[in-house]
Structures are given as structure tokens and as C-alpha cells.
Write a protein that holds these residues in place. Structure first.
Motif, PDB file in Angstrom:
ATOM      1  N   ILE A 191       0.842  -1.195   0.000  1.00 32.52           N
ATOM      2  CA  ILE A 191       0.000   0.000   0.000  1.00 32.52           C
ATOM      3  C   ILE A 191       0.878   1.247   0.000  1.00 32.52           C
ATOM      4  CG2 ILE A 191      -1.691   1.322   1.323  1.00 32.52           C
ATOM      5  CD1 ILE A 191      -2.638  -1.348   2.511  1.00 32.52           C
ATOM      6  N   SER A 192       0.527   2.215  -0.833  1.00 35.57           N
ATOM      7  CA  SER A 192       1.219   3.505  -0.791  1.00 35.57           C
ATOM      8  C   SER A 192       0.221   4.619  -1.066  1.00 35.57           C
ATOM      9  CB  SER A 192       2.378   3.555  -1.791  1.00 35.57           C
ATOM     10  OG  SER A 192       1.936   3.280  -3.086  1.00 35.57           O
ATOM     11  N   GLY A 193       0.460   5.765  -0.424  1.00 34.96           N
ATOM     12  CA  GLY A 193      -0.427   6.908  -0.590  1.00 34.96           C
ATOM     13  C   GLY A 193       0.131   8.142   0.086  1.00 34.96           C
ATOM     14  N   GLU A 194      -0.595   9.233  -0.007  1.00 37.51           N
ATOM     15  CA  GLU A 194      -0.202  10.468   0.681  1.00 37.51           C
ATOM     16  C   GLU A 194      -0.389  10.281   2.185  1.00 37.51           C
ATOM     17  OE1 GLU A 194       0.907  13.444  -0.746  1.00 37.51           O
ATOM     18  OE2 GLU A 194       0.996  12.326  -2.625  1.00 37.51           O
ATOM     19  N   ASP A 213       3.333  -4.270   3.253  1.00 34.21           N
ATOM     20  CA  ASP A 213       4.054  -3.048   3.590  1.00 34.21           C
ATOM     21  C   ASP A 213       3.229  -1.811   3.234  1.00 34.21           C
ATOM     22  OD1 ASP A 213       6.105  -4.646   4.446  1.00 34.21           O
ATOM     23  OD2 ASP A 213       7.284  -4.433   2.614  1.00 34.21           O
ATOM     24  N   VAL A 214       3.389  -0.774   4.065  1.00 32.25           N
ATOM     25  CA  VAL A 214       2.637   0.469   3.901  1.00 32.25           C
ATOM     26  C   VAL A 214       3.622   1.629   3.816  1.00 32.25           C
ATOM     27  CG1 VAL A 214       0.924   2.010   4.929  1.00 32.25           C
ATOM     28  CG2 VAL A 214       0.699  -0.470   5.224  1.00 32.25           C
ATOM     29  N   ALA A 215       3.496   2.453   2.791  1.00 35.17           N
ATOM     30  CA  ALA A 215       4.334   3.645   2.619  1.00 35.17           C
ATOM     31  C   ALA A 215       3.430   4.852   2.431  1.00 35.17           C
ATOM     32  CB  ALA A 215       5.255   3.486   1.411  1.00 35.17           C
ATOM     33  N   ALA A 216       3.742   5.930   3.157  1.00 35.77           N
ATOM     34  CA  ALA A 216       2.961   7.164   3.021  1.00 35.77           C
ATOM     35  C   ALA A 216       3.905   8.349   2.934  1.00 35.77           C
ATOM     36  CB  ALA A 216       2.015   7.327   4.206  1.00 35.77           C
ATOM     37  N   LYS A 217       3.563   9.305   2.071  1.00 39.26           N
ATOM     38  CA  LYS A 217       4.385  10.501   1.925  1.00 39.26           C
ATOM     39  C   LYS A 217       4.235  11.439   3.112  1.00 39.26           C
ATOM     40  CE  LYS A 217       4.485  10.518  -3.092  1.00 39.26           C
ATOM     41  NZ  LYS A 217       4.113  11.233  -4.315  1.00 39.26           N
ATOM     42  N   LYS A 218       3.041  11.456   3.736  1.00 43.77           N
ATOM     43  CA  LYS A 218       2.794  12.381   4.837  1.00 43.77           C
ATOM     44  C   LYS A 218       2.590  11.692   6.176  1.00 43.77           C
ATOM     45  CE  LYS A 218       0.784  15.950   1.893  1.00 43.77           C
ATOM     46  NZ  LYS A 218      -0.414  16.729   1.607  1.00 43.77           N
ATOM     47  N   VAL A 251       0.228  -6.396   9.778  1.00 43.97           N
ATOM     48  CA  VAL A 251       1.408  -7.244   9.770  1.00 43.97           C
ATOM     49  C   VAL A 251       2.199  -6.821   8.543  1.00 43.97           C
ATOM     50  CG1 VAL A 251       2.318  -9.584   9.631  1.00 43.97           C
ATOM     51  CG2 VAL A 251       0.201  -9.133  10.908  1.00 43.97           C
ATOM     52  N   GLY A 252       3.238  -6.037   8.753  1.00 45.32           N
ATOM     53  CA  GLY A 252       4.032  -5.506   7.650  1.00 45.32           C
ATOM     54  C   GLY A 252       4.828  -4.313   8.122  1.00 45.32           C
ATOM     55  N   ASN A 253       5.617  -3.772   7.248  1.00 40.40           N
ATOM     56  CA  ASN A 253       6.494  -2.650   7.575  1.00 40.40           C
ATOM     57  C   ASN A 253       5.863  -1.331   7.151  1.00 40.40           C
ATOM     58  OD1 ASN A 253       8.537  -4.442   8.508  1.00 40.40           O
ATOM     59  ND2 ASN A 253       9.053  -4.859   6.374  1.00 40.40           N
ATOM     60  N   ILE A 254       6.242  -0.278   7.880  1.00 39.06           N
ATOM     61  CA  ILE A 254       5.730   1.063   7.597  1.00 39.06           C
ATOM     62  C   ILE A 254       6.895   1.975   7.245  1.00 39.06           C
ATOM     63  CG2 ILE A 254       4.635   3.120   8.586  1.00 39.06           C
ATOM     64  CD1 ILE A 254       3.046   1.259  10.420  1.00 39.06           C
ATOM     65  N   GLN A 255       6.703   2.784   6.205  1.00 36.80           N
ATOM     66  CA  GLN A 255       7.656   3.836   5.861  1.00 36.80           C
ATOM     67  C   GLN A 255       6.859   5.125   5.728  1.00 36.80           C
ATOM     68  OE1 GLN A 255      10.158   3.080   2.507  1.00 36.80           O
ATOM     69  NE2 GLN A 255      11.114   5.067   2.613  1.00 36.80           N
ATOM     70  N   SER A 256       7.104   6.061   6.654  1.00 33.73           N
ATOM     71  CA  SER A 256       6.349   7.309   6.683  1.00 33.73           C
ATOM     72  C   SER A 256       7.050   8.305   7.596  1.00 33.73           C
ATOM     73  CB  SER A 256       4.934   7.043   7.207  1.00 33.73           C
ATOM     74  OG  SER A 256       4.215   8.237   7.335  1.00 33.73           O
ATOM     75  N   PRO A 257       6.974   9.607   7.288  1.00 35.49           N
ATOM     76  CA  PRO A 257       7.579  10.593   8.187  1.00 35.49           C
ATOM     77  C   PRO A 257       6.811  10.751   9.499  1.00 35.49           C
ATOM     78  CG  PRO A 257       6.556  11.689   6.315  1.00 35.49           C
ATOM     79  CD  PRO A 257       6.477  10.218   6.060  1.00 35.49           C
ATOM     80  N   ARG A 258       5.513  10.383   9.522  1.00 33.60           N
ATOM     81  CA  ARG A 258       4.692  10.483  10.740  1.00 33.60           C
ATOM     82  C   ARG A 258       3.898   9.198  10.916  1.00 33.60           C
ATOM     83  NH1 ARG A 258       0.920  15.282  10.484  1.00 33.60           N
ATOM     84  NH2 ARG A 258       0.500  14.641  12.621  1.00 33.60           N
ATOM     85  N   LEU A 259       3.762   8.764  12.176  1.00 37.24           N
ATOM     86  CA  LEU A 259       2.996   7.570  12.495  1.00 37.24           C
ATOM     87  C   LEU A 259       2.169   7.830  13.739  1.00 37.24           C
ATOM     88  CD1 LEU A 259       2.316   4.528  12.212  1.00 37.24           C
ATOM     89  CD2 LEU A 259       4.359   4.069  13.596  1.00 37.24           C
ATOM     90  N   VAL A 260       0.864   7.529  13.650  1.00 39.95           N
ATOM     91  CA  VAL A 260      -0.050   7.662  14.788  1.00 39.95           C
ATOM     92  C   VAL A 260      -0.619   6.272  15.053  1.00 39.95           C
ATOM     93  CG1 VAL A 260      -2.152   8.741  15.659  1.00 39.95           C
ATOM     94  CG2 VAL A 260      -0.642  10.019  14.116  1.00 39.95           C
ATOM     95  N   VAL A 261      -0.442   5.772  16.304  1.00 45.47           N
ATOM     96  CA  VAL A 261      -0.931   4.449  16.667  1.00 45.47           C
ATOM     97  C   VAL A 261      -1.865   4.589  17.862  1.00 45.47           C
ATOM     98  CG1 VAL A 261      -0.326   2.105  17.360  1.00 45.47           C
ATOM     99  CG2 VAL A 261       1.217   3.401  15.866  1.00 45.47           C
ATOM    100  N   ALA A 262      -3.113   4.178  17.692  1.00 48.04           N
ATOM    101  CA  ALA A 262      -4.099   4.244  18.772  1.00 48.04           C
ATOM    102  C   ALA A 262      -3.950   3.033  19.689  1.00 48.04           C
ATOM    103  CB  ALA A 262      -5.509   4.289  18.193  1.00 48.04           C
ATOM    104  N   GLU A 263      -4.418   3.184  20.909  1.00 48.91           N
ATOM    105  CA  GLU A 263      -4.404   2.089  21.862  1.00 48.91           C
ATOM    106  C   GLU A 263      -5.300   0.961  21.345  1.00 48.91           C
ATOM    107  OE1 GLU A 263      -5.398   1.272  26.567  1.00 48.91           O
ATOM    108  OE2 GLU A 263      -5.298   3.326  25.812  1.00 48.91           O
ATOM    109  N   GLY A 264      -4.844  -0.288  21.530  1.00 49.66           N
ATOM    110  CA  GLY A 264      -5.617  -1.442  21.107  1.00 49.66           C
ATOM    111  C   GLY A 264      -5.286  -1.940  19.715  1.00 49.66           C
ATOM    112  N   VAL A 265      -4.400  -1.260  19.009  1.00 44.48           N
ATOM    113  CA  VAL A 265      -4.004  -1.646  17.661  1.00 44.48           C
ATOM    114  C   VAL A 265      -2.922  -2.723  17.731  1.00 44.48           C
ATOM    115  CG1 VAL A 265      -2.725  -0.793  15.634  1.00 44.48           C
ATOM    116  CG2 VAL A 265      -4.585   0.557  16.588  1.00 44.48           C
TER     117      VAL A 265
END
Length: 106
Positions: free
Chosen positions: A44-47, A58-63, A74-88
Motif C-alpha cells: 500500500i502507498s499513498g499520501e 508493507d505500507v508507505a505514506a508521503k505524509k 502485519v508488515g512494515n511502515i515507511q512514513s515521516p509520521r505515524l499515529v498508533v491508537a491504543e488497542g491496535v
């Protein structure tokens, strides 16, 4: 939509929401939302990528990437910002190289 199944490469120009089953690759030129009922096995990739459902790949985001409850990734993340909620559930690695580069510019 719920109950839909797609296999292959999906490309969206603008905001999009996935609520069905997707296998392959997803590219979104905008905000991509993976709904609570969605099951995605894809690169997956997106803004901005917002995940509420189940994703394997794998997930990649520009923003930004947001993992909202009850997301399962289940996979890797590439992004300048990451927000993770409780329970995830997140099983993978995260690279935030873009964040370092933006910090050095300021």
C-alpha cells in the motif's frame, strides 16, 4: 464496498476507502482509508494512509500513517509520521527517514 473482492493493482486519484477484500497493490494519490471490515493483502502507498481493518503487507505514506482501533497490521511502515491508537496490533518495522530529513531542514 463490503463483500467485494479485488485482485491486482488498484490506483486512486483522490481520496478512497476500501471496505472489501483486496490482494495485490494499492496506490492512492490522496487519503486512503482501510475500513474496519476490510481485509487487505497488498503493498500500500499513498499520501496519507488510515488503517482501521486488517492489512498484511508493507505500507508507505508521503505524509502520515494512522493506525486506528481495531486495526491489525502485519508488515512494515515507511512514513515521516505515524499515529498508533491504543488497542491496535502492529507487527513489523517502522522507518521514519522523511521525519529526520524534514527536521534537518528547519
Amino acid at each position: 464496498y463490503k463483500g467485494s473482492r479485488v485482485s491486482g493493482q488498484l490506483t486512486f486519484h483522490g481520496p478512497a476507502t476500501i471496505d472489501g477484500t483486496v490482494e495485490g497493490e494499492v496506490l492512492c494519490h490522496g487519503i486512503l482509508t482501510i475500513g474496519e471490515e476490510a481485509e487487505v493483502r497488498a503493498k500500500i502507498s499513498g499520501e496519507v494512509v488510515i488503517i482501521r481493518g486488517r492489512v498484511e503487507g508493507d505500507v508507505a505514506a508521503k505524509k502520515k500513517v494512522e493506525l486506528e482501533n481495531p486495526a491489525r497490521l502485519v508488515g512494515n511502515i515507511q512514513s515521516p509520521r505515524l499515529v498508533v491508537a491504543e488497542g491496535v496490533l502492529f507487527d513489523g518495522d517502522c522507518s521514519m527517514r522523511g521525519a529526520r530529513e524534514k527536521g534537518e531542514e528547519k
